[in-house]
Motif scaffolding. Structure first.
Motif, PDB file in Angstrom:
ATOM      1  N   ALA A 489       0.740  -1.044  -0.087  1.00 43.84           N
ATOM      2  CA  ALA A 489       0.115   0.076  -0.042  1.00 43.84           C
ATOM      3  C   ALA A 489       0.883   1.262   0.026  1.00 43.84           C
ATOM      4  N   ALA A 490       1.894   1.266   0.849  1.00 41.75           N
ATOM      5  CA  ALA A 490       2.988   2.262   0.838  1.00 41.75           C
ATOM      6  C   ALA A 490       3.640   2.641  -0.587  1.00 41.75           C
ATOM      7  N   LEU A 494       3.242   5.918  -3.083  1.00 41.46           N
ATOM      8  CA  LEU A 494       4.662   6.541  -3.418  1.00 41.46           C
ATOM      9  C   LEU A 494       4.795   6.685  -4.905  1.00 41.46           C
ATOM     10  N   SER A 495       4.253   5.601  -5.510  1.00 45.55           N
ATOM     11  CA  SER A 495       4.432   5.537  -6.917  1.00 45.55           C
ATOM     12  C   SER A 495       3.395   6.550  -7.464  1.00 45.55           C
ATOM     13  N   ALA A 508      -1.904  13.597  -0.734  1.00 41.55           N
ATOM     14  CA  ALA A 508      -2.569  12.592  -0.975  1.00 41.55           C
ATOM     15  C   ALA A 508      -2.828  11.418   0.043  1.00 41.55           C
ATOM     16  N   VAL A 509      -2.167  11.645   1.075  1.00 39.72           N
ATOM     17  CA  VAL A 509      -2.481  10.863   2.494  1.00 39.72           C
ATOM     18  C   VAL A 509      -3.694  11.129   3.009  1.00 39.72           C
ATOM     19  N   ILE A 534       3.123   5.297   8.264  1.00 36.50           N
ATOM     20  CA  ILE A 534       4.436   5.160   9.042  1.00 36.50           C
ATOM     21  C   ILE A 534       5.174   4.526   8.181  1.00 36.50           C
ATOM     22  N   ALA A 535       4.739   3.493   7.216  1.00 34.15           N
ATOM     23  CA  ALA A 535       5.628   2.685   6.432  1.00 34.15           C
ATOM     24  C   ALA A 535       5.916   3.546   5.349  1.00 34.15           C
ATOM     25  N   ILE A 536       4.975   4.550   4.817  1.00 37.60           N
ATOM     26  CA  ILE A 536       5.494   5.648   3.831  1.00 37.60           C
ATOM     27  C   ILE A 536       6.493   6.260   4.295  1.00 37.60           C
ATOM     28  N   ALA A 537       6.586   6.896   5.599  1.00 41.21           N
ATOM     29  CA  ALA A 537       7.816   7.741   6.147  1.00 41.21           C
ATOM     30  C   ALA A 537       9.099   6.902   5.999  1.00 41.21           C
TER      31      ALA A 537
END
Length: 610
Positions: A489-490, A494-495, A508-509, A534-537
């Protein structure tokens, strides 16, 4: 995609579908997931049940109890009285006051509880001001939702995201860290709703279908001018006597409805019987046949001071003095007895102040009028006595309770204690050495010790469905992290938005959280989104705090859907709104929240701090 991830995604999809259908209800869906995930082998039983030992779950339960203490002591109702007094008949002023006060109160107690308390208050304000209730109820719910953006404990979704940060070994948010963002959003939503409320229509006929009010009955039973509040002076000859000896116990033309007496920092309402003793500074609530009884002469004779009454027939005392409309059934032992000498009513401490027969009010001689089958009586007395009569009495049947019955306050003289307990909890939460859950439990114990809540009322105040929902959805974050779903999902976010810069990524978040929050509760949204952001970060090697804060704010910005939050569901029923009204009016407010959040969050929590 692994088999375990397929099972996890399938379970999540089934849960979302059931949330959308509303069958079974949300907490039952959570329990199903608690069983399904361990059976699938993705998580263990202990992991599935770990949420029940989460300190934030205990804190949320404690906050429900603290909010109940504010309601039971009348703090919330006093705020409603202030609204009516200060708002006048100006719709813009009333709307601004309602939204401001609901927003501020929701920062300290459950927004659902605030809305439940304020619905009858707002309906009464709308009726008295001749304003369609639909133009006030949805703005109130939007303020309640926005209140979740003001403090750490304002909503369970904030605590869920805060818990996710702590779970990953990070520091949680300070108590007032949400306030710099929430206050501008609240101001913007209020300003917007002052303009947009005119487009709210609600369902046709909603205004006509309301419960009677005390004012309705005052007119129906011709009670105007019959109520007096008389204070007993120190030199009054009534001091030390009973009502009977003072000449008021069985007076046919004047009847003491109740006695107000100082108790600690407030007043208490006492039953008025012939044996009731009179003390200095007591206030007699007197129902008088003004055609036959000279109140001024009576005051001069017994050294009584007539106190000003701004409302009609004890409406100023509606938190203590209640009314009910009852009917005499065919098998009642009251048939043939005098209206005011009824043993059945005396044992409940209630007084007959109105009688209607053949659709006409009998305004005089209530003391000597004998009751007939089908007579409709208006009885007055302390609310607790009316509720007792309603549940156990068989000689009379309760026809209706006024809308003011919803504002009954069991412990009005404990208001100062309740406010003090809440203030202490806030102070303790600001002390780093004191865990938030411990501060909440200390506040609950103090409220119980001081009589603001009882054990039974405290347990009833806890919204167990919400707690079970949170606990049931928590295992998904474990399952998604273990199976790689969070990383997928992260990566997807990001893509799409990875090249948009910090502001674009936060937008977007926010938008993704908002879309998820259209169909499931803000708490469930926070549970699902927290590990993803948190995973995106982590993927960006950035600070998780701006992403976590953005998600928390977005989870509370569920203005556009009547089904995803209990707050909107409550006002949807009361206001008779259509789904389109929520979406049309709520979407611009959500967009404004996005813009304000994306503008302020990077200033307070840079993604790449120096």
């Amino acid at each position: 995609m692994s088999f375990d991830l397929l099972i996890t995604v399938a379970c999540l999809a089934v849960a979302v579908v059931m949330f959308l259908l509303g069958k079974p209800r949300a907490d039952a869906v959570a329990l199903i997931m608690i069983v399904a995930l361990p059976l699938s082998g993705v998580v263990s039983v202990n992991e599935a049940l770990a949420g029940f030992s989460d300190p934030n779950i205990i804190l949320i339960a404690a906050l429900f109890v603290l909010g109940d203490g504010l309601a039971r002591t009348g703090v919330a109702q006093r705020v409603g009285d202030y609204l009516i007094e200060r708002g006048g008949s100006s719709e813009r002023r009333l709307l601004t006051l309602i939204m401001s006060i609901v927003g501020m109160m929701g920062a300290w107690m459950s927004s659902t509880a605030v809305v439940a308390i304020f619905i009858p208050i707002v309906v009464r304000i709308a009726r008295q001001s001749n304003i369609p209730r639909a133009r006030l109820l949805m703005p109130m719910s939007m303020a309640a939702l926005t209140s979740g953006m003001l403090t750490l404990v304002a909503t369970s979704s904030n605590l869920v995201i805060n818990s996710a940060l702590i779970y990953r070994g990070l520091k949680g948010f300070p108590f007032f860290s949400f306030t710099p963002i929430g206050l501008p959003i609240l101001a913007a939503v209020i300003a917007y709703m002052v303009f947009a409320s005119r487009f709210l229509k609600g369902a046709a006929g909603t205004e006509a279908t309301h419960r009677p009010s005390v004012n309705d009955w005052v007119a129906r039973y011709s009670l105007q001018g019959r109520a007096f509040r008389l204070k007993v002076a120190l030199n009054s000859p009534l001091v030390g006597k009973t009502l009977g000896r003072g000449g008021l116990g069985d007076n046919p033309d004047a009847h003491v409805v109740a006695i107000e007496r100082r108790a600690g920092m407030g007043t208490s309402l006492l039953l008025a019987t012939s044996e009731s003793n009179i003390a200095p500074d007591d206030v007699l609530l007197l129902d008088v046949d003004v055609a036959a009884f000279n109140v001024q002469s009576f005051c001069e004779r017994f050294a009584l001071v007539s106190l000003r009454m701004s409302g009609a027939y004890f409406t100023d005392q509606r938190h203590d003095v209640g009314m009910a409309e009852v009917i005499v059934p065919p098998d009642s032992s009251l048939v043939g007895n005098f209206a005011r000498s009824s043993v059945a009513l005396r044992r409940h401490g209630l007084t007959v102040v109105g009688l209607r027969r053949a659709d006409a009010a009998i305004e005089h001689d209530l003391q000597t009028t004998r009751l007939k089958v089908g007579d409709t009586l208006l009885v007055v007395g302390p609310w607790i006595n009316i509720f007792t009569m309603q549940s156990v009495e068989h000689d009379i049947v309760c026809l209706a309770m006024p809308v003011e019955s919803e504002a009954y306050v069991p412990a009005p003289h404990k208001q100062v204690y309740a406010v003090g307990c809440m203030a202490l909890v806030i102070i303790l939460m600001l002390i780093p050495a004191v865990p938030n859950v411990l501060a909440g439990l200390i506040g609950c114990l103090l409220m119980g010790f001081l009589g603001c809540v009882s054990l039974d009322s405290g347990y009833r105040a806890i919204h167990w469905r919400s707690l079970v929902l949170i606990v049931g959805m928590l295992p998904f974050s474990i399952a998604l992290r273990r199976t790689g779903g969070i990383d997928i999902a992260a990566d997807a976010v990001l893509s799409v938005a990875g090249g948009w810069g910090q502001h674009g990524l936060l937008a977007a978040v926010f938008a993704m959280t908002l879309i998820v929050g259209l169909v499931i509760s803000s708490t469930a949204t926070a549970v699902l989104m927290a590990p993803v952001v948190i995973a995106i970060a982590e993927h960006l090697h950035a600070s998780p705090y701006p992403f976590a804060m953005t998600t928390a704010i977005a989870a509370s910005a569920a203005y556009s859907s009547p089904i995803s939050t209990a707050v909107n569901a409550l006002v949807n029923t009361a206001g008779g709104y259509r789904f389109q009204e929520f979406f049309k009016v709520g979407l611009p407010a959500a967009i404004a929240s996005l813009v304000i959040t994306v503008a302020i969050v990077p200033l307070l929590w840079p993604a790449y701090p120096h």
